[in-house]
Design a protein around this motif. Structure first.
Motif, PDB file in Angstrom:
ATOM      1  N   MET A  59     -34.297  59.232  89.244  1.00 24.12           N
ATOM      2  CA  MET A  59     -35.551  59.496  88.896  1.00 24.12           C
ATOM      3  C   MET A  59     -35.971  60.473  87.784  1.00 24.12           C
ATOM      4  O   MET A  59     -36.535  60.054  86.676  1.00 24.12           O
ATOM      5  N   LEU A  60     -34.937  61.602  87.854  1.00 26.37           N
ATOM      6  CA  LEU A  60     -35.067  62.488  86.614  1.00 26.37           C
ATOM      7  C   LEU A  60     -34.719  61.964  85.198  1.00 26.37           C
ATOM      8  O   LEU A  60     -35.185  61.845  84.171  1.00 26.37           O
ATOM      9  N   GLU A  61     -33.434  60.958  85.473  1.00 28.67           N
ATOM     10  CA  GLU A  61     -32.916  60.276  84.222  1.00 28.67           C
ATOM     11  C   GLU A  61     -34.199  59.330  83.693  1.00 28.67           C
ATOM     12  O   GLU A  61     -34.278  59.212  82.606  1.00 28.67           O
ATOM     13  N   GLN A  62     -34.672  58.449  84.696  1.00 29.51           N
ATOM     14  CA  GLN A  62     -35.712  57.390  84.090  1.00 29.51           C
ATOM     15  C   GLN A  62     -37.020  58.326  83.562  1.00 29.51           C
ATOM     16  O   GLN A  62     -37.565  57.688  82.479  1.00 29.51           O
ATOM     17  N   SER A  63     -37.313  59.202  83.977  1.00 26.05           N
ATOM     18  CA  SER A  63     -38.505  60.041  83.452  1.00 26.05           C
ATOM     19  C   SER A  63     -38.040  60.735  81.988  1.00 26.05           C
ATOM     20  O   SER A  63     -38.944  60.696  81.271  1.00 26.05           O
ATOM     21  N   ALA A  64     -36.756  61.143  81.866  1.00 24.39           N
ATOM     22  CA  ALA A  64     -36.419  61.473  80.714  1.00 24.39           C
ATOM     23  C   ALA A  64     -36.485  60.367  79.491  1.00 24.39           C
ATOM     24  O   ALA A  64     -36.940  60.717  78.459  1.00 24.39           O
ATOM     25  N   MET A  65     -35.994  59.173  80.004  1.00 30.61           N
ATOM     26  CA  MET A  65     -36.052  57.917  79.203  1.00 30.61           C
ATOM     27  C   MET A  65     -37.637  57.679  78.738  1.00 30.61           C
ATOM     28  O   MET A  65     -37.817  57.505  77.883  1.00 30.61           O
ATOM     29  N   LEU A  66     -38.412  57.758  79.761  1.00 35.57           N
ATOM     30  CA  LEU A  66     -39.661  57.577  79.590  1.00 35.57           C
ATOM     31  C   LEU A  66     -40.123  58.566  78.654  1.00 35.57           C
ATOM     32  O   LEU A  66     -41.204  58.054  77.745  1.00 35.57           O
ATOM     33  N   CYS A  67     -40.013  59.774  78.828  1.00 33.87           N
ATOM     34  CA  CYS A  67     -40.312  60.797  77.983  1.00 33.87           C
ATOM     35  C   CYS A  67     -40.122  60.362  76.512  1.00 33.87           C
ATOM     36  O   CYS A  67     -40.924  60.409  75.720  1.00 33.87           O
ATOM     37  N   ARG A  68     -39.078  60.054  76.193  1.00 32.90           N
ATOM     38  CA  ARG A  68     -38.475  59.460  74.923  1.00 32.90           C
ATOM     39  C   ARG A  68     -39.260  58.494  74.399  1.00 32.90           C
ATOM     40  O   ARG A  68     -39.726  58.441  73.221  1.00 32.90           O
ATOM     41  N   ASP A  69     -39.345  57.468  75.422  1.00 29.50           N
ATOM     42  CA  ASP A  69     -40.165  56.267  74.776  1.00 29.50           C
ATOM     43  C   ASP A  69     -41.795  56.469  74.696  1.00 29.50           C
ATOM     44  O   ASP A  69     -42.410  56.203  73.544  1.00 29.50           O
ATOM     45  N   LEU A  70     -42.347  57.231  75.400  1.00 31.59           N
ATOM     46  CA  LEU A  70     -43.614  57.854  74.981  1.00 31.59           C
ATOM     47  C   LEU A  70     -43.766  58.411  73.763  1.00 31.59           C
ATOM     48  O   LEU A  70     -44.847  58.440  72.997  1.00 31.59           O
ATOM     49  N   THR A  71     -42.733  59.446  73.439  1.00 32.58           N
ATOM     50  CA  THR A  71     -42.988  60.213  72.332  1.00 32.58           C
ATOM     51  C   THR A  71     -42.931  59.113  71.104  1.00 32.58           C
ATOM     52  O   THR A  71     -43.531  59.541  69.987  1.00 32.58           O
ATOM     53  N   ALA A  72     -41.788  58.256  70.982  1.00 36.67           N
ATOM     54  CA  ALA A  72     -42.035  57.310  70.103  1.00 36.67           C
ATOM     55  C   ALA A  72     -43.070  56.704  69.880  1.00 36.67           C
ATOM     56  O   ALA A  72     -43.524  56.233  68.612  1.00 36.67           O
ATOM     57  N   TYR A  73     -44.045  56.553  70.829  1.00 36.29           N
ATOM     58  CA  TYR A  73     -45.250  55.849  70.541  1.00 36.29           C
ATOM     59  C   TYR A  73     -46.346  56.862  70.196  1.00 36.29           C
ATOM     60  O   TYR A  73     -47.876  56.522  70.298  1.00 36.29           O
ATOM     61  N   LEU A 112     -33.518  71.379  96.055  1.00 35.24           N
ATOM     62  CA  LEU A 112     -33.515  72.695  96.084  1.00 35.24           C
ATOM     63  C   LEU A 112     -32.179  73.586  96.542  1.00 35.24           C
ATOM     64  O   LEU A 112     -32.189  74.511  96.111  1.00 35.24           O
ATOM     65  N   LEU A 113     -31.491  72.786  97.468  1.00 33.50           N
ATOM     66  CA  LEU A 113     -30.385  73.519  97.788  1.00 33.50           C
ATOM     67  C   LEU A 113     -29.117  73.335  96.724  1.00 33.50           C
ATOM     68  O   LEU A 113     -28.153  73.563  96.809  1.00 33.50           O
ATOM     69  N   ASP A 114     -29.333  72.453  95.913  1.00 35.16           N
ATOM     70  CA  ASP A 114     -28.291  71.967  94.850  1.00 35.16           C
ATOM     71  C   ASP A 114     -28.432  72.634  93.635  1.00 35.16           C
ATOM     72  O   ASP A 114     -29.325  72.926  92.791  1.00 35.16           O
ATOM     73  N   GLN A 115     -27.495  73.649  93.697  1.00 35.04           N
ATOM     74  CA  GLN A 115     -27.310  74.710  92.683  1.00 35.04           C
ATOM     75  C   GLN A 115     -27.184  74.030  91.109  1.00 35.04           C
ATOM     76  O   GLN A 115     -27.299  74.922  90.082  1.00 35.04           O
ATOM     77  N   ASN A 116     -26.560  73.050  91.191  1.00 35.00           N
ATOM     78  CA  ASN A 116     -26.105  72.474  90.212  1.00 35.00           C
ATOM     79  C   ASN A 116     -27.177  71.717  89.232  1.00 35.00           C
ATOM     80  O   ASN A 116     -27.170  71.108  88.033  1.00 35.00           O
ATOM     81  N   LEU A 117     -28.597  71.663  90.041  1.00 36.88           N
ATOM     82  CA  LEU A 117     -29.373  70.710  89.511  1.00 36.88           C
ATOM     83  C   LEU A 117     -30.196  70.988  88.310  1.00 36.88           C
ATOM     84  O   LEU A 117     -30.144  70.515  87.289  1.00 36.88           O
ATOM     85  N   PRO A 118     -30.346  72.589  87.974  1.00 34.93           N
ATOM     86  CA  PRO A 118     -30.727  72.987  86.705  1.00 34.93           C
ATOM     87  C   PRO A 118     -29.600  72.612  85.643  1.00 34.93           C
ATOM     88  O   PRO A 118     -30.431  71.748  84.621  1.00 34.93           O
ATOM     89  N   ALA A 119     -28.518  72.632  85.590  1.00 32.56           N
ATOM     90  CA  ALA A 119     -27.595  72.298  84.482  1.00 32.56           C
ATOM     91  C   ALA A 119     -27.527  70.782  84.442  1.00 32.56           C
ATOM     92  O   ALA A 119     -27.506  70.243  83.308  1.00 32.56           O
ATOM     93  N   LYS A 120     -27.671  70.119  85.385  1.00 28.14           N
ATOM     94  CA  LYS A 120     -27.560  68.590  85.366  1.00 28.14           C
ATOM     95  C   LYS A 120     -28.862  68.149  84.675  1.00 28.14           C
ATOM     96  O   LYS A 120     -28.610  67.245  83.739  1.00 28.14           O
ATOM     97  N   PHE A 121     -29.887  68.552  84.989  1.00 29.37           N
ATOM     98  CA  PHE A 121     -31.257  68.305  84.364  1.00 29.37           C
ATOM     99  C   PHE A 121     -31.276  68.571  82.820  1.00 29.37           C
ATOM    100  O   PHE A 121     -31.602  67.942  81.881  1.00 29.37           O
ATOM    101  N   SER A 122     -30.663  69.920  82.563  1.00 25.43           N
ATOM    102  CA  SER A 122     -30.578  70.257  81.096  1.00 25.43           C
ATOM    103  C   SER A 122     -29.675  69.440  80.336  1.00 25.43           C
ATOM    104  O   SER A 122     -30.304  69.217  79.239  1.00 25.43           O
ATOM    105  N   ALA A 123     -28.704  68.807  80.871  1.00 26.51           N
ATOM    106  CA  ALA A 123     -27.987  67.884  80.110  1.00 26.51           C
ATOM    107  C   ALA A 123     -28.499  66.713  79.798  1.00 26.51           C
ATOM    108  O   ALA A 123     -28.306  66.141  78.862  1.00 26.51           O
ATOM    109  N   MET A 124     -29.364  66.108  80.866  1.00 29.75           N
ATOM    110  CA  MET A 124     -30.027  64.978  80.731  1.00 29.75           C
ATOM    111  C   MET A 124     -30.944  65.029  79.642  1.00 29.75           C
ATOM    112  O   MET A 124     -31.344  64.186  78.866  1.00 29.75           O
ATOM    113  N   LEU A 125     -31.865  66.177  79.741  1.00 30.02           N
ATOM    114  CA  LEU A 125     -32.707  66.468  78.648  1.00 30.02           C
ATOM    115  C   LEU A 125     -32.327  66.522  77.226  1.00 30.02           C
ATOM    116  O   LEU A 125     -32.729  65.690  76.268  1.00 30.02           O
TER     117      LEU A 125
END
Ligand code: C2E
Ligand code: CA
Ligand code: CA
Ligand code: CA
Length: 281
Positions: A93-107, A122-135
């Motif tokens: 879902m985070l990856e899809q939302s990052a793609m959507l953000c990119r597409d909306l920005t293009a419009y 919330l118990l996944d300590q790697n989530l911030p780093a993973k999301f950051s890489a996706m962005l």
């Protein structure tokens, strides 16, 4: 108790009750669905209540099953949380939302995208780093995102949850408390968490034009949120009457069937183009 000699034996153990067998097959079904792209990201617009302007959306997952048709999150999110499958689904879902953000920005469309997180996330300590890489991969800014959490999702392990939330907030992602008013310890957590937004649960909003108690709860929650320096969002707006009541109460944002049901992400741009805010009569 039955003896278990190998992983294989677990699957075919006659001692296994019917429910656990069904659960095992549901988990493999979910994994298959993710691989086969059967999950779909739906979106529901979020509007500014004073101007009616489109400002963001909430991403909501759907499962388009080849035989069973559309399956709603209530049917598989709780199970996904129990089994930990939710982590893979959240990342998707985070990856899809990052793609959507990119597409909306293009419009040329600026939208804040909200994504739901669950306890396991919330118990996944790697989530911030993973999301950051996706962005970074989609060249979108953390400030375009808002992550929705519920009070109960924090309760499991508040210390660890807070670490993850601090990490996300430090990136510049907004945090929102979802279903506000339905959990417990609402006020204690409001004080301690790095939140930016408070979402009034739809159960208080839906009938607030006829239920005076609901209206009082909504009004008090808006005031509480504002006093804490938070923006307040009402979900479950199903009528124009409720929209105007919320406008009078100074609620910042709203979403609900009155404006739009959740729709496939591909329809969003068309929806924005035809959206006409309700007008004062
Ligand atoms: P939620 O986060 O509270 O999302 C709001 C739910 O209310 C959505 O149901 C939405 O379709 C529905 N809704 C919106 N406006 C109205 C309205 O005016 N009237 C009524 N009656 N309902 C309205 P949905 O999409 O079936 O999702 C149900 C729940 O499943 C969500 O509640 C959320 O807790 C969970 N969920 C959905 N997608 C995800 C996801 O990607 N990840 C996680 N962890 N949970 C998700
Ligand atoms: Ca939500
Ligand atoms: Ca909610
Ligand atoms: Ca809910």
């Amino acid at each position: 108790a039955a003896k278990i000699n190998s992983n294989e034996a677990v699957l075919y153990d006659p001692a296994l009750d019917k429910a656990s067998q069904q659960n095992l097959s549901l988990l493999s079904e979910l994994r298959r669905a993710l691989e086969c792209n059967e999950f779909k990201m739906f979106v529901q617009p979020k509007l500014r209540i004073d101007t009616g302007e489109f400002i963001g959306l909430e991403a909501l997952v759907r499962w388009e099953h080849p035989e069973k048709g559309m399956i709603y999150p209530d049917q598989f999110i709780p199970f996904s949380e129990q089994t930990g499958f939710i982590r893979a689904l959240t990342r998707w879902m985070l990856e899809q939302s990052a793609m959507l953000c990119r597409d909306l920005t293009a419009y040329g469309i600026n939208a804040k995208i909200s994504v739901n997180l669950s306890t396991r996330d919330l118990l996944d300590q790697n989530l911030p780093a993973k999301f950051s890489a996706m962005l970074a991969r989609y060249a979108v800014s953390a400030s375009s995102f808002c992550l929705e959490i519920t009070e109960s999702s924090i309760m499991d392990d508040p210390v660890r949850a807070l670490l993850t939330l601090d990490g996300l907030h430090a990136m510049g992602v907004d945090l929102s408390i979802d279903d506000f008013g339905t959990g417990y310890s609402s006020l204690a957590y409001l004080k301690r968490l790095p939140v930016d937004e408070l979402k009034i649960d739809q159960s208080f909003v839906m009938n607030m034009e006829s239920d005076i108690e609901d209206a009082k709860i909504v009004r008090s929650t808006i005031d509480l949120g504002h006093n804490m320096g938070l923006r307040v969002v009402a979900e479950g707006i199903e009528s124009e009457a409720v929209w105007w009541l919320l406008a009078k109460m100074g609620c910042d944002q709203g979403q609900g069937y009155f404006m739009s049901r959740p729709m496939p992400a591909a329809q969003l741009i068309g929806w924005i183009a035809q959206w006409v805010p309700p007008r004062m009569k």
